[in-house]
Design a protein around this motif. Sequence first.
Motif, PDB file in Angstrom:
ATOM      1  N   HIS A   1       3.237  10.463 -38.674  1.00  0.00           N
ATOM      2  CA  HIS A   1       3.831  11.791 -38.522  1.00  0.00           C
ATOM      3  C   HIS A   1       4.347  12.366 -39.837  1.00  0.00           C
ATOM      4  N   TYR A   2       4.078  13.659 -40.040  1.00  0.00           N
ATOM      5  CA  TYR A   2       4.684  14.380 -41.159  1.00  0.00           C
ATOM      6  C   TYR A   2       4.853  15.871 -40.870  1.00  0.00           C
ATOM      7  N   LEU A   3       4.306  16.358 -39.764  1.00  0.00           N
ATOM      8  CA  LEU A   3       4.436  17.765 -39.407  1.00  0.00           C
ATOM      9  C   LEU A   3       5.758  18.023 -38.686  1.00  0.00           C
ATOM     10  N   PRO A   4       6.231  19.281 -38.676  1.00  0.00           N
ATOM     11  CA  PRO A   4       7.506  19.586 -38.009  1.00  0.00           C
ATOM     12  C   PRO A   4       7.532  19.198 -36.532  1.00  0.00           C
ATOM     13  N   ASP A   5       6.406  19.383 -35.831  1.00  0.00           N
ATOM     14  CA  ASP A   5       6.327  19.038 -34.409  1.00  0.00           C
ATOM     15  C   ASP A   5       5.172  18.068 -34.198  1.00  0.00           C
ATOM     16  N   HIS A   6       5.161  17.001 -34.989  1.00  0.00           N
ATOM     17  CA  HIS A   6       3.998  16.124 -35.017  1.00  0.00           C
ATOM     18  C   HIS A   6       3.778  15.385 -33.698  1.00  0.00           C
ATOM     19  N   ALA A   7       4.837  15.216 -32.921  1.00  0.00           N
ATOM     20  CA  ALA A   7       4.684  14.519 -31.642  1.00  0.00           C
ATOM     21  C   ALA A   7       3.687  15.227 -30.744  1.00  0.00           C
ATOM     22  N   HIS A   8       3.577  16.546 -30.874  1.00  0.00           N
ATOM     23  CA  HIS A   8       2.612  17.272 -30.055  1.00  0.00           C
ATOM     24  C   HIS A   8       1.230  17.323 -30.698  1.00  0.00           C
ATOM     25  N   ALA A   9       1.131  17.001 -31.972  1.00  0.00           N
ATOM     26  CA  ALA A   9      -0.194  16.767 -32.553  1.00  0.00           C
ATOM     27  C   ALA A   9      -0.790  15.505 -31.930  1.00  0.00           C
ATOM     28  N   TRP A  10       0.057  14.495 -31.728  1.00  0.00           N
ATOM     29  CA  TRP A  10      -0.388  13.255 -31.080  1.00  0.00           C
ATOM     30  C   TRP A  10      -0.824  13.521 -29.641  1.00  0.00           C
ATOM     31  N   THR A  11       0.003  14.221 -28.866  1.00  0.00           N
ATOM     32  CA  THR A  11      -0.354  14.450 -27.461  1.00  0.00           C
ATOM     33  C   THR A  11      -1.564  15.366 -27.330  1.00  0.00           C
ATOM     34  N   ASP A  12      -1.784  16.269 -28.307  1.00  0.00           N
ATOM     35  CA  ASP A  12      -2.970  17.124 -28.262  1.00  0.00           C
ATOM     36  C   ASP A  12      -4.242  16.293 -28.181  1.00  0.00           C
ATOM     37  N   PHE A  13      -4.209  15.125 -28.797  1.00  0.00           N
ATOM     38  CA  PHE A  13      -5.363  14.242 -28.680  1.00  0.00           C
ATOM     39  C   PHE A  13      -5.185  13.209 -27.574  1.00  0.00           C
ATOM     40  N   PHE A  14      -4.074  12.487 -27.601  1.00  0.00           N
ATOM     41  CA  PHE A  14      -3.961  11.251 -26.838  1.00  0.00           C
ATOM     42  C   PHE A  14      -4.029  11.458 -25.333  1.00  0.00           C
ATOM     43  N   GLN A  15      -3.297  12.442 -24.798  1.00  0.00           N
ATOM     44  CA  GLN A  15      -3.259  12.527 -23.342  1.00  0.00           C
ATOM     45  C   GLN A  15      -4.601  12.959 -22.769  1.00  0.00           C
ATOM     46  N   TYR A  16      -5.370  13.736 -23.524  1.00  0.00           N
ATOM     47  CA  TYR A  16      -6.699  14.125 -23.049  1.00  0.00           C
ATOM     48  C   TYR A  16      -7.687  12.972 -23.201  1.00  0.00           C
ATOM     49  N   PHE A  17      -7.630  12.308 -24.331  1.00  0.00           N
ATOM     50  CA  PHE A  17      -8.519  11.170 -24.557  1.00  0.00           C
ATOM     51  C   PHE A  17      -8.269  10.079 -23.516  1.00  0.00           C
ATOM     52  N   ALA A  18      -7.008   9.771 -23.278  1.00  0.00           N
ATOM     53  CA  ALA A  18      -6.670   8.672 -22.378  1.00  0.00           C
ATOM     54  C   ALA A  18      -7.181   8.922 -20.970  1.00  0.00           C
ATOM     55  N   ALA A  19      -6.916  10.108 -20.447  1.00  0.00           N
ATOM     56  CA  ALA A  19      -7.230  10.370 -19.048  1.00  0.00           C
ATOM     57  C   ALA A  19      -8.684  10.751 -18.824  1.00  0.00           C
ATOM     58  N   TYR A  20      -9.263  11.508 -19.754  1.00  0.00           N
ATOM     59  CA  TYR A  20     -10.545  12.131 -19.446  1.00  0.00           C
ATOM     60  C   TYR A  20     -11.725  11.571 -20.221  1.00  0.00           C
ATOM     61  N   ARG A  21     -11.477  10.849 -21.314  1.00  0.00           N
ATOM     62  CA  ARG A  21     -12.588  10.245 -22.039  1.00  0.00           C
ATOM     63  C   ARG A  21     -12.572   8.732 -21.872  1.00  0.00           C
ATOM     64  N   TYR A  22     -11.458   8.125 -22.222  1.00  0.00           N
ATOM     65  CA  TYR A  22     -11.403   6.669 -22.117  1.00  0.00           C
ATOM     66  C   TYR A  22     -11.232   6.233 -20.670  1.00  0.00           C
ATOM     67  N   GLY A  23     -10.272   6.817 -19.988  1.00  0.00           N
ATOM     68  CA  GLY A  23      -9.940   6.360 -18.650  1.00  0.00           C
ATOM     69  C   GLY A  23     -11.058   6.511 -17.648  1.00  0.00           C
ATOM     70  N   ARG A  24     -11.792   7.615 -17.723  1.00  0.00           N
ATOM     71  CA  ARG A  24     -12.783   7.877 -16.689  1.00  0.00           C
ATOM     72  C   ARG A  24     -14.219   7.682 -17.162  1.00  0.00           C
ATOM     73  N   TYR A  25     -14.479   7.957 -18.434  1.00  0.00           N
ATOM     74  CA  TYR A  25     -15.865   8.007 -18.880  1.00  0.00           C
ATOM     75  C   TYR A  25     -16.185   7.023 -20.000  1.00  0.00           C
ATOM     76  N   ALA A  26     -15.324   6.048 -20.227  1.00  0.00           N
ATOM     77  CA  ALA A  26     -15.516   5.149 -21.364  1.00  0.00           C
ATOM     78  C   ALA A  26     -16.852   4.419 -21.314  1.00  0.00           C
ATOM     79  N   HIS A  27     -17.358   4.138 -20.137  1.00  0.00           N
ATOM     80  CA  HIS A  27     -18.588   3.361 -20.023  1.00  0.00           C
ATOM     81  C   HIS A  27     -19.778   4.229 -19.635  1.00  0.00           C
ATOM     82  N   ASN A  28     -19.623   5.531 -19.781  1.00  0.00           N
ATOM     83  CA  ASN A  28     -20.708   6.453 -19.454  1.00  0.00           C
ATOM     84  C   ASN A  28     -21.124   7.170 -20.728  1.00  0.00           C
ATOM     85  N   GLU A  29     -22.141   6.655 -21.389  1.00  0.00           N
ATOM     86  CA  GLU A  29     -22.538   7.207 -22.679  1.00  0.00           C
ATOM     87  C   GLU A  29     -23.107   8.615 -22.555  1.00  0.00           C
TER      88      GLU A  29
END
Length: 435
Positions: free
Chosen positions: A206-234
């Motif tokens: 982190h180094y941005l003023p609101d960096h915690a939401h830079a993390w969530t901009d990626f992580f919560q979408y990746f976790a639920a919709y790419r890794y969680g559901r489609y990780a094994h579907n190329e």
Amino acid sequence: MDLRFLQQTACRAVTVIYSGMGAVLLFAAAGFCVPEAHAGIDYGSDYLRPGEARGGYLSTVSQPSSDKNSSRTKSQTVYRSFQGDSYSLNEHRGRYVNVLVPERFDGGRFFTADHLTELVDRLDELYLLYRDIVSVEPAGHGLLNIAFVPETCGMGCGLLGAKGIEIQSAALNYELIIRELDAGRLEGILVHEMAHNFDVFSPYLHYLPDHAHAWTDFFQYFAAYRYGRYAHNEEAPDDLFRSPVSSAWQTYVTDSAANWSLCVEQGGCEDKGLTANNIWAMPYYRMESLYGAEAMLRSFEFLIDYARRSPVPTTVEEKESLRILSLAHGTQSNIACHMASLKWPVPDDVASELQRLYGASSPLCDDLDRDGFIVASGDCDDTDAARHLTGLELGHNRRDDDCDGLVDETYYAEETEAKDFGGTVQSSLPFEAHG
């Protein structure tokens, strides 16, 4: 009438509801909503660093009590909130989480026994998913407390990199959570706040003023919709991963003036619809799109190993260098050209290390058709110079000519009766043609 009273009334009344990805994200209304008794906390945010919280733990041993409305047994405890206030709440323990609910909302008025059972089970599943991704748990002992309290740092509030979530005990929050449970989903505010808990690499990135939401901009979408559901579907299409990051992708890459220094470091691209947070998250999005979910998991493992043996980086350059090295480890390739395609600086010593570890640049960085775009920057067909991010969508050729993920989108004129004007108007409406 007292101005502060008006402000607090507005704070409780105004919310912004954002619908996306099959979930509803609920955010706090405004930064001026600071209760007078707790003015030391920044209420413009929906997260706190652990050292900023005055509580977040159980202050008494749980006392079992019978529930007249069901055969189950529930426990009552005293919870000390992030603001330092104490509340008597009912506990509902899972394997990883402990949901704490006021008596008046427990057992029928809002949450039924079935709702609470499902809520705990789904939150346990989310915790396990997040832990599986980052390979480490948030700081703190015992279960993750998720407490419904009258006041917290937003409509929802999560501790950054540590266990602890509070949800404002408002009727609207309960109604939204129950509606999503009835639809078989978790309400977005819970998904979002737990993503703050799992922002375990914040001191290193982190180094941005609101960096915690830079993390969530990626992580919560990746976790639920790419890794969680489609990780094994190329073959999962990229449009399954719609986030604030992906929606800004084409604008950033094709704007010659946009780059890391202007858009991220200086935050100077918001007039283009490009926030520093979204652009910071973009390298994660691109590397995951090109190399798959496993590359992200390996990059997080690299960060864990680094944190065990190295001091916390202190400068922006050190933190970005660490992130580039972690992404290179995840992709197992020299990503210097990838970062260059994102208009991102790569220090000379980092470029040399990438060359030493992984050799020459990735083939994804070759511009085979010499159209000025490479696969790493979003060229969807590097064998056809007419197809790239600034290409002209020709229509009716069953191809994505402008590499925006849509095929043969075009415009048609539709005569629409304009009753207010007593005539007809021509309107151009975009549509996507399939098949």
